[in-house]
Motif scaffolding. Structure first.
Motif, PDB file in Angstrom:
ATOM      1  N   MET A 180       0.727  -1.295   0.006  1.00 19.06           N
ATOM      2  CA  MET A 180       0.231   0.089  -0.090  1.00 19.06           C
ATOM      3  C   MET A 180       0.855   1.222  -0.125  1.00 19.06           C
ATOM      4  SD  MET A 180      -3.150  -0.698  -0.046  1.00 19.06           S
ATOM      5  CE  MET A 180      -3.862   0.882   0.927  1.00 19.06           C
ATOM      6  N   ILE A 181       2.100   1.099   0.262  1.00 17.73           N
ATOM      7  CA  ILE A 181       2.911   2.346   0.504  1.00 17.73           C
ATOM      8  C   ILE A 181       4.094   2.232  -0.498  1.00 17.73           C
ATOM      9  CG2 ILE A 181       4.791   3.423   2.211  1.00 17.73           C
ATOM     10  CD1 ILE A 181       3.102   2.025   4.432  1.00 17.73           C
ATOM     11  N   ALA A 182       4.796   1.103  -1.048  1.00 23.48           N
ATOM     12  CA  ALA A 182       5.854   1.211  -1.644  1.00 23.48           C
ATOM     13  C   ALA A 182       5.890   0.507  -3.046  1.00 23.48           C
ATOM     14  CB  ALA A 182       6.997   0.287  -0.994  1.00 23.48           C
ATOM     15  N   SER A 183       4.610   0.001  -3.735  1.00 24.47           N
ATOM     16  CA  SER A 183       4.741  -0.368  -4.830  1.00 24.47           C
ATOM     17  C   SER A 183       4.713   1.053  -5.856  1.00 24.47           C
ATOM     18  CB  SER A 183       3.355  -1.249  -4.979  1.00 24.47           C
ATOM     19  OG  SER A 183       2.179  -0.410  -4.900  1.00 24.47           O
ATOM     20  N   GLY A 184       4.882   0.750  -7.229  1.00 26.97           N
ATOM     21  CA  GLY A 184       4.675   1.820  -8.103  1.00 26.97           C
ATOM     22  C   GLY A 184       3.431   2.276  -8.102  1.00 26.97           C
TER      23      GLY A 184
END
Ligand code: ADP
Ligand code: ZN
Length: 295
Positions: A180-184
């Motif tokens: 929820m924070i670090a994907s593209g």
């Protein structure tokens, strides 16, 4: 001939492999419906000789001949899609299916076995920061897919941080997931909220050199990655963590993660490195697994 195919949330790559060597490589954007996907697979192998074996790694996990999405929001038709049937209808030969993060973990692990360093790290975690966040785990020199094929899905590890746009519930149904924070996808979503207009993940990286808000979104994502690494390290004792995916390999991301990891001051901290094989780690893992199977 081995036909190796790596299916990601954004792109699909194929390799025609003869005797363990890639003779030709192709890449196309992923399609988001069944008919489009069939066209992508056809184009990725058009004109090539009929394969003796097909090895495929894919986003999601394998449940019998079907793929299951952990995050159902990413490719809607993928959850429950009969991938094995579709591939068998096209290729009349043995087929292996595996998760993409797991294949990439094995690719990076085997790439670390060189004549000068014959023993790769026995415990290695691969993390791909891409359309989603995936991964693969090698423990005691063995790739661990797990009984359900879920092992290494680090994107759905809980982290003690919130997404900067206030989004809470992940497409897997839980809240607090790294993905929820670090994907593209998550970077673009948080950037849109911050800037009030669409900003791609690549644009966010370009802005981060001069814009403190873009810089903060990326550092926050790196901190979330470090949190997930820290939690897993204390459970399985990692020697090396390899970062891949277009977001993971983008300018400065590895350094941001290293900085966040240093702040955690982990006991016996693992070595942090970039994927040596870049975007080809998954294909390389498929080839290594095929070669091992042939022996
Ligand atoms: P896949 O998910 O298909 O394996 P990638 O590893 O290329 O593919 O990840 C795709 C994600 O990476 C998308 O969210 C895309 O916006 C983002 N991305 C692609 N290129 C870059 C780049 N140069 N810098 C930062 N993010 C990128
Ligand atoms: Zn999740």
């Amino acid at each position: 001939m081995l036909l190796a195919i790596d299916i990601g949330g954004t792109k699909v790559a194929s390799a025609r492999v003869e005797n363990g060597t890639v003779v030709e490589r192709r890449q196309l954007p992923m399609a988001y419906d069944e008919a489009g996907f069939a066209g992508v697979i056809a184009a990725l192998s058009a004109g090539w000789p009929a394969p003796a074996r097909v090895a495929v790694c894919t986003t999601g996990y394998i449940d019998g001949g079907r793929v299951r999405s952990v995050n159902r929001d990413i490719i809607r038709f993928w959850d429950g899609f009969a991938l094995a049937d579709q591939l068998r209808a096209r290729f009349d030969c043995p087929l292996t299916l595996i998760n993409d993060g797991q294949a990439a973990a094995w690719g990076e692990y085997t790439a670390r076995r060189t004549p000068l360093a014959p023993a790769p790290p026995a415990n290695l975690l691969f993390i791909t920061l891409s359309t989603g966040v995936g991964g693969g785990l090698v423990l005691d020199d063995r790739l661990r897919a797990g009984p359900h094929g879920l092992a290494g899905h680090v994107g759905h590890a809980g982290v003690r941080l919130a997404a900067l746009d206030g989004a809470t519930v992940c497409g897997c149904g839980r809240s607090g997931c790294l993905e929820m924070i670090a994907s593209g996808t998550a970077l673009a979503r948080q950037a849109r909220a911050a800037f009030g207009k669409p900003v791609t993940s690549a644009e966010l990286f370009a802005r981060a050199t001069t814009d403190y808000l873009a810089d903060a979104i990326l550092s926050h994502a790196a901190q979330a990655v470090a949190e997930a690494i820290g939690g897993l390290h204390m459970i399985v004792d990692l020697q090396e963590v390899v970062i891949g995916g277009s977001v993971g390999l983008a300018d400065g991301m590895l350094e941001r993660i290293r900085c966040a990891l240093d702040c955690l001051a982990l006991r016996a901290a693992p070595v942090l490195s970039a994927a040596q094989l870049g975007g080809d780690a998954g294909l390389a893992g498929l080839i290594a697994l095929d070669t091992a199977g042939a022996q």
